[in-house]
Motif scaffolding. Structure first.
Motif, PDB file in Angstrom:
ATOM      1  N   PHE A  21       0.804  -1.226   0.000  1.00 41.24           N
ATOM      2  CA  PHE A  21       0.000   0.000   0.000  1.00 41.24           C
ATOM      3  C   PHE A  21       0.825   1.258   0.000  1.00 41.24           C
ATOM      4  O   PHE A  21       0.504   2.218   0.673  1.00 41.24           O
ATOM      5  N   PHE A  85      16.810   8.220   7.201  1.00 44.17           N
ATOM      6  CA  PHE A  85      15.591   8.902   6.735  1.00 44.17           C
ATOM      7  C   PHE A  85      15.937  10.221   6.057  1.00 44.17           C
ATOM      8  O   PHE A  85      15.506  10.503   4.943  1.00 44.17           O
TER       9      PHE A  85
ATOM     10  N   LEU B  27      -5.825  11.890   2.154  1.00 46.93           N
ATOM     11  CA  LEU B  27      -4.414  12.076   2.486  1.00 46.93           C
ATOM     12  C   LEU B  27      -3.984  11.005   3.479  1.00 46.93           C
ATOM     13  O   LEU B  27      -4.739  10.628   4.362  1.00 46.93           O
ATOM     14  N   GLY B  28      -2.777  10.534   3.319  1.00 47.82           N
ATOM     15  CA  GLY B  28      -2.212   9.635   4.330  1.00 47.82           C
ATOM     16  C   GLY B  28      -2.815   8.257   4.360  1.00 47.82           C
ATOM     17  O   GLY B  28      -3.042   7.688   5.422  1.00 47.82           O
ATOM     18  N   ILE B  29      -3.069   7.687   3.181  1.00 45.73           N
ATOM     19  CA  ILE B  29      -3.721   6.391   3.140  1.00 45.73           C
ATOM     20  C   ILE B  29      -2.742   5.256   3.458  1.00 45.73           C
ATOM     21  O   ILE B  29      -3.091   4.330   4.185  1.00 45.73           O
ATOM     22  N   CYS B  30      -1.532   5.359   2.909  1.00 44.91           N
ATOM     23  CA  CYS B  30      -0.624   4.204   2.933  1.00 44.91           C
ATOM     24  C   CYS B  30      -0.509   3.579   4.305  1.00 44.91           C
ATOM     25  O   CYS B  30      -0.816   2.410   4.505  1.00 44.91           O
ATOM     26  N   LEU B  77      10.533  18.751   4.324  1.00 47.51           N
ATOM     27  CA  LEU B  77      10.964  17.360   4.469  1.00 47.51           C
ATOM     28  C   LEU B  77      12.008  17.220   5.560  1.00 47.51           C
ATOM     29  O   LEU B  77      11.987  16.256   6.327  1.00 47.51           O
ATOM     30  N   ALA B  81      11.545  14.933   8.698  1.00 40.57           N
ATOM     31  CA  ALA B  81      12.489  13.830   8.867  1.00 40.57           C
ATOM     32  C   ALA B  81      13.121  13.882  10.247  1.00 40.57           C
ATOM     33  O   ALA B  81      13.249  12.853  10.916  1.00 40.57           O
ATOM     34  N   VAL B  84      10.597  12.666  12.756  1.00 43.92           N
ATOM     35  CA  VAL B  84      10.361  11.224  12.647  1.00 43.92           C
ATOM     36  C   VAL B  84      11.530  10.438  13.204  1.00 43.92           C
ATOM     37  O   VAL B  84      11.333   9.394  13.835  1.00 43.92           O
ATOM     38  N   PHE B 105       7.258   1.542   8.336  1.00 46.12           N
ATOM     39  CA  PHE B 105       6.141   2.480   8.267  1.00 46.12           C
ATOM     40  C   PHE B 105       6.295   3.675   9.193  1.00 46.12           C
ATOM     41  O   PHE B 105       5.640   4.690   9.004  1.00 46.12           O
ATOM     42  N   VAL B 106       7.168   3.559  10.209  1.00 41.51           N
ATOM     43  CA  VAL B 106       7.489   4.750  10.986  1.00 41.51           C
ATOM     44  C   VAL B 106       8.220   5.749  10.099  1.00 41.51           C
ATOM     45  O   VAL B 106       7.876   6.931  10.042  1.00 41.51           O
ATOM     46  N   GLY B 107       9.193   5.241   9.346  1.00 37.86           N
ATOM     47  CA  GLY B 107       9.928   6.111   8.437  1.00 37.86           C
ATOM     48  C   GLY B 107       9.021   6.727   7.394  1.00 37.86           C
ATOM     49  O   GLY B 107       9.225   7.855   6.963  1.00 37.86           O
ATOM     50  N   LEU B 108       8.007   5.991   7.023  1.00 40.46           N
ATOM     51  CA  LEU B 108       7.115   6.491   5.981  1.00 40.46           C
ATOM     52  C   LEU B 108       6.183   7.588   6.471  1.00 40.46           C
ATOM     53  O   LEU B 108       5.466   8.170   5.667  1.00 40.46           O
ATOM     54  N   ILE B 110       7.264  10.300   7.184  1.00 39.98           N
ATOM     55  CA  ILE B 110       7.847  11.446   6.478  1.00 39.98           C
ATOM     56  C   ILE B 110       7.061  11.743   5.214  1.00 39.98           C
ATOM     57  O   ILE B 110       6.760  12.883   4.904  1.00 39.98           O
ATOM     58  N   THR B 111       6.770  10.687   4.458  1.00 44.73           N
ATOM     59  CA  THR B 111       6.103  10.915   3.187  1.00 44.73           C
ATOM     60  C   THR B 111       4.606  10.763   3.306  1.00 44.73           C
ATOM     61  O   THR B 111       3.910  10.710   2.301  1.00 44.73           O
ATOM     62  N   CYS B 113       1.239  11.871   3.180  1.00 41.29           N
ATOM     63  CA  CYS B 113       0.793  13.101   2.507  1.00 41.29           C
ATOM     64  C   CYS B 113       0.078  14.029   3.474  1.00 41.29           C
ATOM     65  O   CYS B 113       0.037  15.231   3.265  1.00 41.29           O
ATOM     66  N   MET B 116       2.632  16.738   4.756  1.00 35.32           N
ATOM     67  CA  MET B 116       2.952  17.771   3.778  1.00 35.32           C
ATOM     68  C   MET B 116       1.709  18.556   3.402  1.00 35.32           C
ATOM     69  O   MET B 116       1.757  19.769   3.212  1.00 35.32           O
TER      70      MET B 116
END
Lengths: 243, 215
Positions: A21, A85, B27-30, B77, B81, B84, B105-108, B110-111, B113, B116
């Motif tokens: 995902f 990161f 936003l932020g689905i992943c 970013l 970062a 995070v 997924f903790v690192g993610l 950052i991205t 949405c 941002m």
């Protein structure tokens, strides 16, 4: 052999969208038309294929424990992995800026139709996710890292192409009003993800066998893989033709 | 709520329902999907996002007049970062098992949405206090969906909540299992998260007709 296996594994079994995902936001937002979906998909393939190997080099020679030994033996104890990161995202942001300039110069119409989403590739989780998975799955060589980035990008491209084609068709269907748009897209993606889970058994099937049969099984799996790929590609292109 | 004016209260409450980051703003689905097989992971993820978004919003809001707009994405970013990394190190120190479950997924975050998106849409144009409230509100709206999805997936998938066997013991056949109830292992697979979110969207939009999309 290793390369072919990783390639198909990253496209189908560990598909960015359906298995982990990643990149869902742009996947949902840009999948209304096939043409924009193709543009974004191509951009993602390119950015992933460039950033994953670059971040692999960073990981190998700067970040991981003991990576700094090339500076001299006294640096062997340094472990900078907590910085990964921030360094990964900096690489990605720079590369995205570069892609943006190139696309604006050579394909202005694509640039306009991608609009806000091109800079947002920088914050597309698929890109950072690619680098982080590359780190956590311990990919061994630069070639494999490039392969992994490229294949993950292609997997993402296939996924967004498929959903865009379905969404173009579903406009003519009678979806319950509250589910229209976002809701039905979620459910379709869920069903596609369940479909993609069936790829899961293909490469792991050979693991329990002995060494000799393992080789044969792998070859079989690969030929199966390619036909599967052809089939799904044919499906997608059929969907496009149908519209 | 005397502390907050009506407008400020809207900043916190709107994202919880009618302007929810996940179901309305997309936003932020992943991360919402990948880590919700257990309620505990969902709660930790929600708290991490509340921290990152609230603090990040304040920092960006304080710097909004000195960031050149050309490089704002990179500045944003870097701020995220850094935050995070703090969350990641704290999790590794105090909840190592959990940080293994959350893995990348903790690192993610950052991205994610949502982070941002709020920086761009709110923190760059508003003062620190209101940005703080906006951060809390949006992260809470995000966390709410995460916790709902995590609740149903853990309850229906493994019959537990936060690890407690609330429906009885499946091996000893107590509680609900005594009358033939079975866990639905399918709920633990990741595609079900998409379908659960789809159903939440369905319920929400049939309760509030204004949210229905044209197509």
């Amino acid at each position: 052999m290793e390369h072919v296996e990783l390639f198909f594994k990253s496209i189908f079994i560990d598909n960015m969208v359906f298995a982990t995902f990643l990149g869902m936001c742009s996947y949902l937002a840009v999948s209304k038309k096939v043409s924009t979906a193709v543009g974004l998909g191509a951009a993602v393939i390119f950015v992933l294929a460039v950033t994953v190997p670059m971040n692999w080099l960073l990981d190998q020679y700067v970040l991981r424990p003991g990576a700094l030994t090339w500076l001299g033996p006294e640096y062997a104890d340094y472990d900078l992995s907590f910085l990964s990161f921030i360094l990964f995202i900096a690489t990605i942001a720079t590369m995205v800026q570069l892609v943006e300039i190139v696309v604006e110069k050579f394909a202005p119409s694509l640039y306009n139709s991608l609009g806000i989403f091109l800079p947002l590739i920088a914050v597309n989780c698929a890109i950072l996710g690619g680098s982080l998975f590359m780190q956590s799955r311990d990919i061994q060589t630069l070639g494999l890292a490039f392969n992994y980035g490229l294949a993950s990008g292609i997997g993402w491209f296939l996924a967004i192409l498929a959903i865009a084609a379905i969404r173009e068709k579903i406009r003519y269907s009678n979806v319950p009003a509250p589910l229209r748009g976002l809701g039905i897209t979620f459910i379709i993606t869920g069903l596609m993800a369940i479909g993609f889970m069936s790829f899961g058994g293909m490469l792991t099937g050979g693991e329990e066998k002995t060494e000799t049969t393992d080789e044969v099984a792998k070859v079989e799996v690969q030929s199966q893989d390619t036909t599967e790929e052809d089939e799904s590609l044919a499906e997608v292109s059929q969907e496009i033709n149908n519209k | 709520m005397a502390l907050l004016s009506k407008k400020d209260r809207g900043l916190i409450l709107d994202p919880l329902a009618d302007n929810n980051p996940i179901t309305i703003q997309v936003l932020g689905i992943c991360s919402a999907l990948a880590i919700t097989a257990q309620l505990k992971a969902s709660i930790v993820m929600a708290l991490s996002v509340v921290f990152v978004l609230a603090v990040g919003n304040v920092v960006i809001s304080l710097m909004r007049n000195i960031i050149p707009s050309k490089i704002r994405i990179i500045v944003q970013l870097v701020v995220v970062a850094a935050l995070v990394i703090i969350v990641d190190q704290v999790l590794k120190a105090f909840a190592y098992e959990l940080s293994k479950t959350l893995s990348v997924f903790v690192g993610l975050i950052i991205t994610n949405c949502i982070i941002m998106g709020r920086f761009e849409a709110f923190a760059l144009g508003n003062g620190p206090y209101r940005s703080f409230l906006d951060g809390i509100g949006n992260a809470a709206g995000y966390g709410l969906i995460l916790i709902i999805v995590g609740f149903f997936r853990e309850l229906l998938g493994s019959g537990t909540l936060l690890g407690f066997k609330v429906l009885g013991d499946p091996i000893a056949k107590t509680g609900l299992y005594a009358i033939g109830y079975e866990n639905n292992g399918f709920m633990l697979l990741s595609p079900m998260a998409l379908i659960v979110v789809g159903i939440i969207i369905w319920v929400q939009r049939s309760r509030n007709k204004e949210l229905i999309e044209e197509n």
